[in-house]
Design a protein around this motif. Sequence first.
Motif, PDB file in Angstrom:
ATOM      1  N   VAL A 720       0.857  -1.189   0.000  1.00  0.00           N
ATOM      2  CA  VAL A 720       0.000   0.000   0.000  1.00  0.00           C
ATOM      3  C   VAL A 720       0.894   1.241   0.000  1.00  0.00           C
ATOM      4  CG1 VAL A 720      -1.841   1.262   1.181  1.00  0.00           C
ATOM      5  CG2 VAL A 720      -1.790  -1.243   1.259  1.00  0.00           C
ATOM      6  N   THR A 721       1.045   1.849  -1.167  1.00  0.00           N
ATOM      7  CA  THR A 721       1.898   3.030  -1.316  1.00  0.00           C
ATOM      8  C   THR A 721       1.202   4.058  -2.202  1.00  0.00           C
ATOM      9  OG1 THR A 721       3.024   2.289  -3.332  1.00  0.00           O
ATOM     10  CG2 THR A 721       3.926   1.509  -1.222  1.00  0.00           C
ATOM     11  N   LYS A 722       1.805   5.257  -2.264  1.00  0.00           N
ATOM     12  CA  LYS A 722       1.276   6.311  -3.132  1.00  0.00           C
ATOM     13  C   LYS A 722       1.433   5.965  -4.605  1.00  0.00           C
ATOM     14  CE  LYS A 722       1.960  10.313  -0.092  1.00  0.00           C
ATOM     15  NZ  LYS A 722       2.619  11.643   0.023  1.00  0.00           N
ATOM     16  N   ALA A 723       2.278   4.980  -4.895  1.00  0.00           N
ATOM     17  CA  ALA A 723       2.539   4.619  -6.291  1.00  0.00           C
ATOM     18  C   ALA A 723       1.504   3.657  -6.851  1.00  0.00           C
ATOM     19  CB  ALA A 723       3.930   4.005  -6.421  1.00  0.00           C
ATOM     20  N   ALA A 724       0.665   3.073  -6.010  1.00  0.00           N
ATOM     21  CA  ALA A 724      -0.310   2.078  -6.473  1.00  0.00           C
ATOM     22  C   ALA A 724      -1.205   2.668  -7.557  1.00  0.00           C
ATOM     23  CB  ALA A 724      -1.148   1.582  -5.303  1.00  0.00           C
ATOM     24  N   TYR A 725      -1.260   1.988  -8.691  1.00  0.00           N
ATOM     25  CA  TYR A 725      -1.981   2.510  -9.850  1.00  0.00           C
ATOM     26  C   TYR A 725      -3.084   1.562 -10.329  1.00  0.00           C
ATOM     27  CZ  TYR A 725      -2.628   4.267 -14.631  1.00  0.00           C
ATOM     28  OH  TYR A 725      -3.166   4.747 -15.799  1.00  0.00           O
ATOM     29  N   MET A 726      -2.829   0.261 -10.251  1.00  0.00           N
ATOM     30  CA  MET A 726      -3.820  -0.727 -10.663  1.00  0.00           C
ATOM     31  C   MET A 726      -3.801  -1.880  -9.660  1.00  0.00           C
ATOM     32  SD  MET A 726      -4.295  -2.466 -14.433  1.00  0.00           S
ATOM     33  CE  MET A 726      -2.681  -3.257 -14.390  1.00  0.00           C
TER      34      MET A 726
END
Length: 734
Positions: A720-726
């Motif tokens: 779970v990070t700010k980079a999660a996109y899909m």
Amino acid sequence: IEVYPMELKLCQYGDRTIVAKRNFSKGDTIADIEEDGRKLFEIATEEPIKLWNAYLPSSLEQLFKAKTVEDSALQPGQLIIFETKKDGKWTHQTSGANSQNGNHTSGVTTQGLCGLNNLGNTCFMNSALQCLSNVPAMTNYFKSNTYKKELNKTNPLGMGGKLAQAYAQLIQSIWSGDQSSFAPREFKMKVSQFAPRFSGYQQHDSQELFSFLVDGLHEDLNRISKKPYIEMKEADGRPDDLVAQESWDNHRRRNDSIIVDTLHGLFRSKVDCPECPRISVTFDPFCFLSLPLPMKRQRTMDCWFVPVGFDDKICKYKVTVAKSGCIRDLFGAVTELQGVPETSTRMVATDVYNCRFHKIFKPREPITSIYEKDYIYLFEAPPNMAMLPAYMRHMSTSTSAHLFGQPFLIPVNLTNTTYRELYKGVLGATWRYINDSKMISEVRKFLLEDIDVDDVKDDDSFEEISAEVFKLFTLKVVNSFGTQVIRQLENNDETLSLSGISKSQKIEKLWKGNPFLVQPVNILGSSFIQGHNLPVDTYIAVDWTKHAYDNYLERYNWGDIADSHSSVNSAGVKKPSTGVQLRDCMKLFTTEEKLDKDDAWYCSHCKKHQQATKKFDLWMLPPVLVIHLKRFSYTRYSRDKLDTLVHFPTRDLDLSDFIVNPQKTSWPKGQRCYNLIAVSNHYGGLGGGHYTAYAKNHIDKKWHYFDDSSVSLSAEDRVVTKAAYMLVYQRQDL
């Protein structure tokens, strides 16, 4: 006939600085390139040679003579390296038997833990492939060769089964367990062949590639050979469950594949006409949930208010304005904090940078014209007065002037401003930066007492008060950068007209009765302006004498000489961003919205297009749910990437609250709840950045991090990070 042949770069292994450019047809073979290179580099025909494709500076892939340029997936501008033996040995050492194909072996590894080499900005593809590869139902389908029985090579919407075959080979390689990484070049070539937008080695979107791939696989594996024509029927008040089942059955009559079995769900779309009772209800299949991210509709910014009264202090405010607002809203936010009516104070907004005005804003300009790190100064503007920009300069030599301090907007009368009034206005704006107590007293007396110089010029008492005041600076008209003097103004009683400049009038002799002179200069402040009248876009340079600059002025930190409003202190401690919940994104997705004029809906009852209200709801979720977080924001005026942290559960995702199917109450927990199995990440901004993936291997039951060719062990609490996109979720009963 090939109109535009492909240009390739050729060089020798020992010296890559000498590069020759040659054109080849896509149908030429690697043997043709070798023949050209042998002649170019004078390599004997009998001498052994290897050709390498340098798709990355540190990565070489061997090329084989029998293949064509197209089959080898060469792209314009790629570097081809010619290697010959040195002392009877090949210089380039490869690791493992499969390295000539870009593969690297490292003994037996867990199936599925295989990296994908970056072929040059193909990290987006690698990320999407690792996510789809870790969907057990899909991978087992291809590993078991079940797909061969369902290949649809006649589907006009498909790729003749070639995409499915290429993906099957890719899955076999990833899940073979005998290599740590390999180059998915053959698969990339097939994708480029059927989707030219992915050709070359530019950065693309992982979700876009994922979408193309599942659509292409569906058509290549569609069990329906001949799709029947089905006429869509209106709901006409029929029960939702009946219409939903009818829509799903119709969808399956035309679309039946492993993709539909695994990834397709059903939406309910409800459109309400604003002028008649008609409500349209339809049910549509989906493969993704593309969720908008809640955006902050307001922004907070610092600004400095500069009052017109010379005895009033500059004050710093922290205000909150709507992102969709304009500069005028900024004025209203400041007057609200001041506790006065918005109409009581006129202002001019400016962006101050490097001691000059970077921009003077118009009241109706969008608030987006102000950037995060801009220094915004709001100058109070009295009614019926023009605001004249003035730059501070100090004289280092008789001819050289340097900008310093804080620029100001000086109120001037549109009809009868004189030289003396302009001088007094400048002094009133800048006296707060004088640090000599005696001079402060004299300037204050001069500003407060309305004394006519001509009436008291022989009075010693007045000279004691004002003599030094008139030696502080001279005034000139300059350009907007404060670097070029345009013209000088004489000290007399003539009115400075703001209507324009008489270019024919020459610079007149400096008036020597007073110790300063007002000189109009160009916008750069570096050259004199001919004539005597001031144009509307005039900029004034305030040239402080060396004596005044050295003895009377606060030279540095002019911006710090300001009071701070309580709004600054109350907002001074920045609260850490806690992000948003995935449920917040779902709420936003299912919120009723009014259609734009450009997207108006045709009402069959009203017989015209209407700006109706539309609402999406979930009716049926697929076994594997793919959620796309819409981080890339595009508007008519701007593009942006949202780095908002979205908190999403790794286990027990339950979206029942957003499902309107009445049968959901009878579903067991295993059919309602989902566990996370993969995440596609994007780091960086628009038009670039880097893609990686997290995925849970269904064999060892552990999370792993996939960064192109690198695969490393990870943990569930790291995904779970700010980079999660899909996000890829799997239903718990599977």
